[in-house]
Design an enzyme around this catalytic site. Structure first.
Site, short mmCIF file in Angstrom:
data_model
loop_
_atom_site.label_atom_id
_atom_site.label_comp_id
_atom_site.label_asym_id
_atom_site.label_seq_id
_atom_site.Cartn_x
_atom_site.Cartn_y
_atom_site.Cartn_z
N ASP A 1 0.83 -49.92 -23.14
CA ASP A 1 2.14 -50.07 -23.73
C ASP A 1 3.11 -50.35 -22.58
O ASP A 1 2.75 -50.16 -21.42
CB ASP A 1 2.47 -48.76 -24.44
N LYS B 1 -1.78 -53.58 -32.36
CA LYS B 1 -2.31 -53.00 -31.13
C LYS B 1 -3.71 -52.46 -31.38
O LYS B 1 -4.65 -52.70 -30.61
CB LYS B 1 -1.41 -51.86 -30.65
N ARG C 1 16.58 -54.76 -21.29
CA ARG C 1 16.48 -54.71 -22.75
C ARG C 1 17.82 -55.09 -23.34
O ARG C 1 18.85 -54.58 -22.91
CB ARG C 1 16.13 -53.29 -23.21
N GLU D 1 20.34 -45.70 -27.62
CA GLU D 1 21.59 -45.21 -28.16
C GLU D 1 22.27 -44.26 -27.18
O GLU D 1 23.47 -44.30 -26.97
CB GLU D 1 21.34 -44.49 -29.49
N THR E 1 3.22 -54.84 -26.18
CA THR E 1 4.53 -54.24 -26.28
C THR E 1 5.25 -54.72 -27.52
O THR E 1 5.00 -55.81 -28.03
CB THR E 1 5.37 -54.57 -25.02
N ASN F 1 4.16 -45.25 -31.70
CA ASN F 1 3.60 -46.54 -32.09
C ASN F 1 2.31 -46.86 -31.35
O ASN F 1 1.64 -47.84 -31.65
CB ASN F 1 4.62 -47.66 -31.88
N LYS G 1 24.02 -53.11 -34.84
CA LYS G 1 23.43 -53.48 -33.56
C LYS G 1 21.94 -53.71 -33.78
O LYS G 1 21.34 -53.15 -34.71
CB LYS G 1 23.66 -52.39 -32.51
#
Lengths: 319, 978
Positions: free
Chosen positions: B255, B607, B430, B333, B510, B629, B398
């Site tokens: 990941d 994945k 990011r 956040e 990813t 995940n 957002k």
């Protein structure tokens, strides 16, 4: 790329260690081998196989099973070398499977040792109880039943020689394995007689022939101690043996032999260990020499990472 | 419920006394997330008095229990007199899950919904699927082979025994065979041989292996070099049975976020209304222009900051000292709110639905009307807020650029934002796009109704909510884009470099966007930029496009696989979905050819699918991740490694191994995995060797005992042989190290020996089989010749043979061990002494069959001479062979061992290192002049020097045609029959 040939200093140590180890084995083994060989060669061993000559009849099995005939047989043995007392007398059986699964288990150690355990006959089948009344046989089992019953009497130059039949069995067996208050009973009373009979007045712990016989042999060819001659025998003396040829080895093609032997520190006459040691020692010395020569001809540096394949230039690879 | 009490059942909250009607449970025990989550009482129950609580009557409809801890969709209907028959939705937000801890809450009252095994925790407890290592599978195969061998022996010897019995034994009157015995007597001899040979398959091997495996796991737990000091997390092996597999890893699927990176988000840059901030300094918070803009109340910037502050689920907590701490579920956040606070837009408190913001000492009140939550499908979140001053309603959103930009109002020029996002992504940042829209009150009221309905639906709630959200999220004004940095963890590039050197292929999976993924991959050495490396893209929106793209990449891959380029391909989730459903074969070939792959925008199930695909090609896969995940991928892989990171313990709990930092992976694999493999390889084969040895002696003896199945050894010796005499010395193999840890780290290529299964395979096993046969013959022949004639007493002869085996074992173990710690020497030679002590003891018991035997033997010179002879003959050829190989045909392990030993520990490392380095320099120089001197050719000689090089045959495969002949060997790692 740098080349490292031969290397130096500590790099030799591993070679030296291995070559040294082999040389050392050689250097140690050869003398031990020679010593054992010498000891073995110094013992005098006379083997006289008598099973064939002692039966004149064609029907050998019939002859041996006939209880009426006289089975005495006289053998003459000339002594080639002087023998120092005590001289061990063995009987040797060949092709006799004392180690057979059915045979080797057929005994009961409890019954042999304890007076009260006469009826403990587990494992003894098919020689557990007498045929008529079902009374327990002491000593029970196939081993005791098949007790060797040839006897020998010796005379040296026409003079009778006393055979010492005391202490032919292990002390530990006499003291701890066979009871001094256990007497044979119902033994060899059945229709089929196996081997020797036992004197019912003598306790098992003193029936030394039985005790020796019951130390079963692991191999189909074996010798068991019959007795000892305590005196020395000169070279070219003639030993006359009168054999009572009772034991049946004829039905299964076994052989019987009488063995007279002196002993050394290594035991009786057995060249195997000596020869093996000398041979192995020789091979090791030879190998060590070979390694040295190889090392001189084709030296390899130890611990050179250039030999790692991923560090190696690969000349074969087309560029 | 008091503050500290852990909850035992799942409860629906009715009444909570704390800050506003919310309970704040801590769910660390459940999902490992250390931040607090807010749980509220459902609307109908808000405002109930304490006295009324026990009078409540109503119905709760709940779904069938499942294990998804993020969802709980139920309904509540209270009976009169409490509010009318209105159905009201209950969500996970109104639920206290089992084993939560309440914080900041005085008390809470609720009703238990599920208990026991029906709770979320109980449901997810499930029994994990047992994993079988490649080694275990191999050992099982070998055991099967030995079993067949045993059956053959039994059948052949049984038949021979019966024949001999009829031919010979019936003549032997002293054995007294019955002439008319029942038919089943024919089975007696085969059954006796079955008994004799039953120890051929060592039962002790399972016990020993379980024991050493648990020790391997303990070594991992105890390893101080894998202790994460920063977060105080030790490495942990949850699965104690698969350490050997670590040493055989061929593919690592990793990941990105939180695994390669720290998952510590820092707001770095932003683009507001077309203006870039933070480009020069690399830190927008120190950008004077931005500070000025804030000071001047630039409307765009203010809006941007408001979205940053309000569009989230962050809870501000005022600490006693007055400073405000933010508790956020998402690190992004958290970064945004903190950054806004630094720019003077401070989220001061959130009481219920009321948020209070301080901006330059001006207080602003907002009421949060609705939260349109983030899901991985929607890739955006929004909040609807009511500005308490103006009474206007706003939608603040957002999300990812591709989820946000299509929602822009028609006419807005989004080009600048696209550029900005691309630019940030290239820097490995990011990105999030922020937007807003003012809502008409009527529009909101109408929408709110349908939102409520969707939220209370029992079926497909998630999907329906998403659909309703879609209706509101349109015509947004895109305000700008923020760029958040997620730094690489310490030592990630080095770790990847070393692991790749060791021949492990890396795939990065990813959920992040392609450009960010590529950037991170470049940063951590996963791929190289041109001209050293080449990245091939597989993309396309339709099936045809994807097929063409895949075909093209495959072709390039086949052609260039002989060149020294480091090829990698990158594929996104959309294309991957098409590929996995339609072009599996081509993709499998591609994955076999490619050492590196980047898969972006992939879902958790994709994945897992990728892991499955690699596993189906018979590769050993290791999946490493840190978040929820990654759980499916971790569980699917042969080895799952979880990083106990900021995203909680979910991954670490599901994993076989959990570590604190990615960089520990190299130690886990190269040190623990490799040693475990080596040790188990030796232990298992040795176990077979010793069992076979004793069986072969028994079989040989049967030829001299009338094939009647007599056991040479007595039952005490046989029992003690497996339990005492031979089991302890070999257990110290867990301390054995063929190479020092440092050497392994410096020469990670050595892992190839484990990956290719060089130390345990039918060939090496045949070696051990042959050795046991040879040793059995040596022991037996020497014993029967040395103890012939008058010495051939059963007990003595058997004890000589047994002593011979024990002596040989001691030498064999000594020879096969590489390192000698005190414990190992003690175990090996102490065991030999213990053998004599034990036998002296047995020999002094009058009732035992072995009474006085050992004492008698030890007094005989011939006993010792025989044993020395057995050892010499038994070990001489083994030693010579080993020396010869070691010197003239050394394996890479031997070379490194020699390097370690001959230079002494002081010099070794320095010299070897410089040597390796100079070699590398040489290679690089050579590489620049002769481009074909490629890096992957390093594997060639290693693999070709052993007949057992590859455990998979080089079957004819479709891509052979495209390869020049020599590339077969230059990429042997990648050519596997598929």
């Amino acid at each position: 790329m740098q080349t490292h040939r031969g290397g130096s200093g500590t790099e030799h140590i591993a070679h030296a260690l291995v070559i040294g180890a082999f040389s050392l084995i050689g250097v140690i083994f050869v003398p031990i081998g020679l010593a054992s060989l010498a000891a073995s060669q110094n013992t005098v061993e006379l083997i006289d196989r008598y099973d064939a000559e002692c039966v004149s009849a064609n029907d050998k099995v019939g002859f041996i099973q006939d209880t009426k005939t006289d089975k005495a047989c006289t053998r003459k043995i000339t002594v080639p070398k002087p023998m120092k007392g005590p001289i061990h007398i063995y009987y040797q059986l060949e092709n006799f499977y004392q180690n057979h699964r059915r045979y080797v288990k057929s005994r009961n150690d409890k019954q042999l040792l304890y007076k009260d355990a006469a009826s403990t006959i587990t494992n003894c089948e098919p020689e557990a109880t007498s045929e008529d009344g079902g009374a327990p046989i002491v000593p029970c089992g196939l081993i005791a039943w098949s007790l060797f019953n040839d006897t020998y009497s010796f005379s040296l130059n026409k003079k009778a020689v006393e055979v010492n039949k005391k202490n032919i069995a292990w002390d530990s067996d006499k003291n701890k394995k066979f009871g001094s208050d256990v007497f044979p009973s119902n033994f060899q009373k059945g229709g089929l007689i196996g081997g020797a009979k036992l004197n019912e007045k003598i306790p098992l712990s003193e029936q030394e022939d039985l005790i020796v016989w019951m130390r079963t042999a692991a191999l189909p060819t074996f010798r068991k101690l019959y007795g000892r001659i305590e005196s020395d025998i000169m070279a070219s003396d003639e030993i006359t043996v009168v054999i009572q040829n009772n034991y049946n080895t004829y039905s299964f093609g076994g052989t019987k032999a009488l063995v007279l032997s002196t002993t050394s520190w290594i035991g009786g006459r057995n060249n195997f260990i000596g020869v093996a040691y000398v041979a192995i020692g020789g091979i090791c010395l030879f190998l060590a020499m070979g390694f040295v020569i190889l090392y001189v001809i084709k030296p390899r540096a130890l611990g050179d990472p250039n030999y790692l394949s991923w560090n190696k230039e690969n000349p074969d690879h087309p560029n | 419920m008091q503050e500290i009490v852990s909850t035992f059942a799942e409860m629906k909250l009715f009444h909570v006394k704390s800050l506003g009607s919310r309970a704040v449970p801590k769910t660390a025990a459940l999902d490992g997330e250390i931040d607090l989550k807010t749980r509220a009482s459902p609307p109908p129950c808000v405002g109930l008095e304490f006295e009324q609580l026990h009078k409540i009557k109503g119905v709760i409809e709940c779904p069938i229990p499942d294990k998804d801890i993020r969802r709980f969709d139920a309904n509540i209907r209270l009976f009169p007199p409490f509010i009318d028959n209105d159905i009201c939705p209950l969500t996970i937000n109104n639920t206290l899950l089992q084993s939560c801890y309440l914080r900041n809450t005085e008390w809470a009252c609720g009703v238990a919904v599920y208990t026991g095994n029906e709770t979320k925790l109980g449901m997810s407890r499930g029994v994990p699927e047992p994993k079988l290592t490649a080694m275990d599978a191999m050992i099982d195969k070998l055991t099967g082979a030995i079993f067949l061998f045993q059956l053959t022996v039994v059948v052949v010897l049984g038949a021979a025994g019966n024949v001999w019995k009829d031919m010979e034994a019936r003549k032997q009157w002293y054995v007294k065979y019955d002439d008319n015995e029942p038919w089943y007597q024919i089975l007696v001899i085969p059954l006796r041989f079955e008994l004799l040979c039953s120890i051929m398959i060592p039962i002790s091997i399972k016990v020993s292996l379980d024991f050493v495996k648990s020790l391997y796991a303990k070594f991992i737990d105890w390893d101080e070099d894998m202790y994460d000091l920063e977060n105080d997390i030790p490495a942990h092996a949850a699965n104690t049975a698969i350490s050997e597999d670590l040493g055989q890893v061929e593919y690592i699927l990793t990941d990105k976020t939180g695994t390669l990176t720290e998952n510590k988000m820092i707001f770095r840059r932003c683009c507001i209304g077309g203006t870039f901030y933070g480009n020069e300094s690399g830190d927008a918070l120190r950008d004077v222009e931005l500070l000025n803009a804030v000071a001047n109340n630039s409307p765009h910037v203010i809006k941007f900051l408001k979205v940053m502050t309000l569009c989230n689920t962050v809870i501000p907590i005022k600490s006693p000292s007055g400073s405000i701490l933010y508790k956020a579920q998402s690190q992004d956040e958290d970064a945004l709110v903190n950054a806004a606070a630094n720019l003077h837009m401070v989220l001061v408190s959130k009481n219920g639905n009321n948020a209070e913001i301080h901006f330059n000492w001006r207080v602003m009140q907002y009421e949060i009307l609705d939260i349109l939550e983030f899901t991985s499908d929607r890739k955006r979140m929004s909040v609807v807020v009511l500005d308490c001053q103006s009474g206007k309603i706003f939608l603040l959103s957002k999300g990812a650029d591709e989820a946000m930009l299509p929602c822009a109002y028609s006419g807005q020029k989004t080009k600048t934002f696209v550029d900005a996002v691309d630019k940030y992504a290239q820097l490995g940042l990011r990105t999030l796009c922020l937007g807003w829209r003012e809502l008409e009150p009527e529009e909101y009221t109408k929408w709110s109704q349908s939102f409520k309905e969707a939220n209370s639906s029992l079926n497909d709630r998630e999907w329906r909510v998403a659909e309703v959200c879609q209706k509101l999220e349109h015509s947004l004004e895109i305000l700008g884009a923020s760029a958040i940095e997620d730094r690489l963890q310490d030592g990630v590039p080095e770790t990847i470099e070393i692991l790749r050197q060791s021949g492990i292929n890396f795939w990065m999976l990813t959920g992040d966007k392609q450009s960010t993924a590529i950037q991170i991959a470049l940063l951590c050495n996963l791929i190289s930029s041109e001209p050293k490396g080449q990245l091939l893209h597989i993309n396309g929106k339709t099936q045809d496009e994807v097929a063409r793209s895949l075909e093209r990449v495959l072709l390039t891959m086949r052609i260039t696989s002989s060149e020294p380029k480091e090829l990698a391909f990158v594929v996104d989730g959309w294309a991957l979905e098409i590929i996995l459903s339609h072009y599996t074969e081509a993709f499998t070939e591609l994955s076999v050819l490619s050492k590196t792959a980047l898969c972006c925008r992939v879902t958790p199930s994709q994945k897992a699918q990728l892991v499955k695909l690699l596993k189906s090609c018979d590769y050993r896969t290791l999946a490493i991740g840190d978040g929820g995940n990654d759980v499916r991928m971790i569980q699917q892989a042969d080895i799952g490694v979880g990083i106990s990171g900021r995203e909680g313990l979910q991954a670490a709990r599901a994993a076989d191994y959990s570590i604190g930092k990615f960089r520990f992976l190299k130690r886990l694999i190269l040190v623990h995995g490799r040693y475990s493999y080596n040790r188990t390889a030796f232990l298992s084969q040795y176990s077979f060797y010793k069992s076979l040895l004793i069986c072969f002696i028994q079989i040989l003896f049967s030829f001299l005992s009338g094939i009647a199945g007599t056991s040479l050894f007595n039952s005490v010796s046989l029992m003690a042989y497996n339990v005492f005499y031979t089991s302890i010395p070999v257990l110290t193999t867990v301390l054995d190290k063929d190479l020092s840890e440092k050497t392994v780290m410096q020469n990670p290529e050595i892992l190839l020996y484990c990956q290719a299964g060089r130390l345990l395979n039918p060939s090496t096993f045949a070696g051990w089989f042959g050795r046991s046969l040879y040793h059995a013959i040596v022991i037996f022949l020497i014993t029967i010749h040395a103890y012939a004639n008058e010495k051939s007493e059963m007990e003595e002869l058997s004890m000589v043979a047994l002593s011979g085996s024990i002596w040989l074992q001691a030498f064999v173990v000594t020879l096969e061990m590489n390192s000698f710690t005190f414990l190992q020497l003690l175990a090996i030679w102490g065991n030999l002494i213990a053998f004599y002590v034990l036998n002296f003891f047995i020999s002094s018991i009058p009732t035992s069959g072995m009474y006085t035997i050992m004492f008698r033997l030890c007094r005989q010179p011939s006993y010792w001479i025989t044993l020395v002879l057995i050892s010499g003959v038994g070990m001489g050829p083994v030693l010579a062979l080993k020396y010869f190989r070691y010197t003239y045909r050394p394996s890479a392990i031997n070379i490194l061992q020699k390097a370690e030993r001959s230079r002494g520990p002081m010099y070794t490392l320095v010299n070897l290192e410089s040597q390796l380095r100079s070699d590398k320099d040489n290679m690089m120089v050579a590489g620049s002049t002769a481009p074909a001197k490629n890096k992957s050719s390093v594997y060639e000689p290693l693999l070709s020097d052993s007949p057992m090089a590859s455990r998979r045959s080089l079957g004819p495969s479709s891509f052979d045609v495209f390869q020049p002949a020599h590339s077969r060997t230059s990429h042997p790692r990648n050519i596997k029959a598929n």
